[in-house]
Design a protein around this motif. Structure first.
Motif, PDB file in Angstrom:
ATOM      1  N   THR A 171       0.721  -1.352  -0.313  1.00  0.00           N
ATOM      2  CA  THR A 171      -0.360  -0.087   0.033  1.00  0.00           C
ATOM      3  C   THR A 171       0.749   1.744   0.144  1.00  0.00           C
ATOM      4  OG1 THR A 171      -0.565   0.073   2.344  1.00  0.00           O
ATOM      5  CG2 THR A 171      -2.137  -1.064   1.245  1.00  0.00           C
ATOM      6  N   TYR A 183      -0.265  -6.260  -0.576  1.00  0.00           N
ATOM      7  CA  TYR A 183      -1.511  -7.257  -1.416  1.00  0.00           C
ATOM      8  C   TYR A 183      -1.783  -8.538  -1.934  1.00  0.00           C
ATOM      9  CZ  TYR A 183      -3.230  -2.405  -2.244  1.00  0.00           C
ATOM     10  OH  TYR A 183      -3.541  -0.762  -2.738  1.00  0.00           O
ATOM     11  N   LYS A 194      -4.025   3.914  -8.267  1.00  0.00           N
ATOM     12  CA  LYS A 194      -3.285   3.899  -6.888  1.00  0.00           C
ATOM     13  C   LYS A 194      -1.897   5.014  -7.485  1.00  0.00           C
ATOM     14  CE  LYS A 194      -6.381   2.073  -3.401  1.00  0.00           C
ATOM     15  NZ  LYS A 194      -6.785   0.753  -3.078  1.00  0.00           N
TER      16      LYS A 194
END
Ligand code: UDP
Length: 239
Positions: A171, A183, A194
């Protein structure tokens, strides 16, 4: 590893140039390239068909050269030639382990390696030869991640394996942020939206549009390549 345990029969493995440097800050560490070549040979010996794309960042990157004042296209051409140097070194190391190997270049350098011709590349793979796709896409303003996505799709690889120095996609930067989470799985659009450190957007979009799954994993953990090919949940799967 038995042949029957292999989940993927044809893969595209992408290694950055930096993966070949070891602890150095430039060039190729012979011990590191030997270790990676041995893992590639072990997989090839089990019948896994391996296409390989190597970066060139351990020698030259066009963007860096341009920052220093060089013409960008010339810098990118130097970067592409750097990938040829890495590919020749890897071909030598893989053949010393006992597997046959062919470097195929997107730029014509016929005295040192073959041209990239898709049908011929597939023939090499079918014959059990490791095929190294050198010189990126052959065009400036692209990266070797985009070249790897392109070749993975062209040769009909079942998965693209992106080897990195970390255990997958986080992240946030796990080095600077202790709360960063890894992840297990990630959608292409989430990775793009993102701006997660997977690959550049061009490479991700190509994989998304052609349904090419990408597994991001840490190559420096011994045995990880075999784990990935036997279907273990190592690193992060982008699909
Ligand atoms: N490059 C290019 N076109 C391509 C692939 C690579 O111009 O299709 C050039 C670009 O300058 C790039 C360099 O080659 O910076 C080395 O590739 P890359 O940065 O992707 O290597 P890595 O970061 O994987 O070591």
């Amino acid at each position: 590893m038995e042949q029957s345990q292999v989940t993927f029969r044809r893969i595209l493995l992408k290694l950055s140039g930096e993966a070949l440097m070891g602890d150095g800050d430039y060039g190729i560490d012979p011990a590191v390239i030997r270790r990676i070549a041995q893992e590639i040979h072990d997989l090839a010996s089990k019948g896994v068909q391996i296409g390989l794309v190597l970066g060139g960042g351990n020698i030259f990157r066009g963007a860096g050269l341009a920052q220093g004042g060089m013409d960008r296209v010339t810098g990118d051409q130097m970067g592409m030639l750097a990938t040829v140097i890495n590919s020749l070194a890897m071909q030598d190391a893989v053949e010393k382990c006992g597997s046959q190997c062919r470097v195929m270049s997107a730029l014509k350098i016929n005295e040192v390696c073959e041209d990239y011709i898709r049908r011929r590349a597939i023939r090499h793979l079918e014959k059990g030869r490791v095929a190294i796709f050198a010189a990126g896409t052959g065009n400036p303003f692209f990266t070797t991640d985009s070249a790897a996505s392109l070749r993975a799709i062209e040769i009909g690889a079942e998965i693209m394996l992106k080897a990195t120095k970390v255990d997958g996609v986080y992240t946030d930067d796990p080095v600077t942020n202790p709360d960063a989470r890894r992840y297990d799985r990630l959608g292409y659009d989430e990775a793009i939206g993102k701006k997660l450190a997977v690959m550049d957007t061009t490479a991700l979009v190509l994989c998304r549009d052609h349904g090419m799954p990408v597994r991001v994993f840490n190559l420096h953990t011994a045995g990880n390549l075999v784990r990935v090919v036997t279907g273990e949940d190592v690193g992060t799967l982008v699909e």
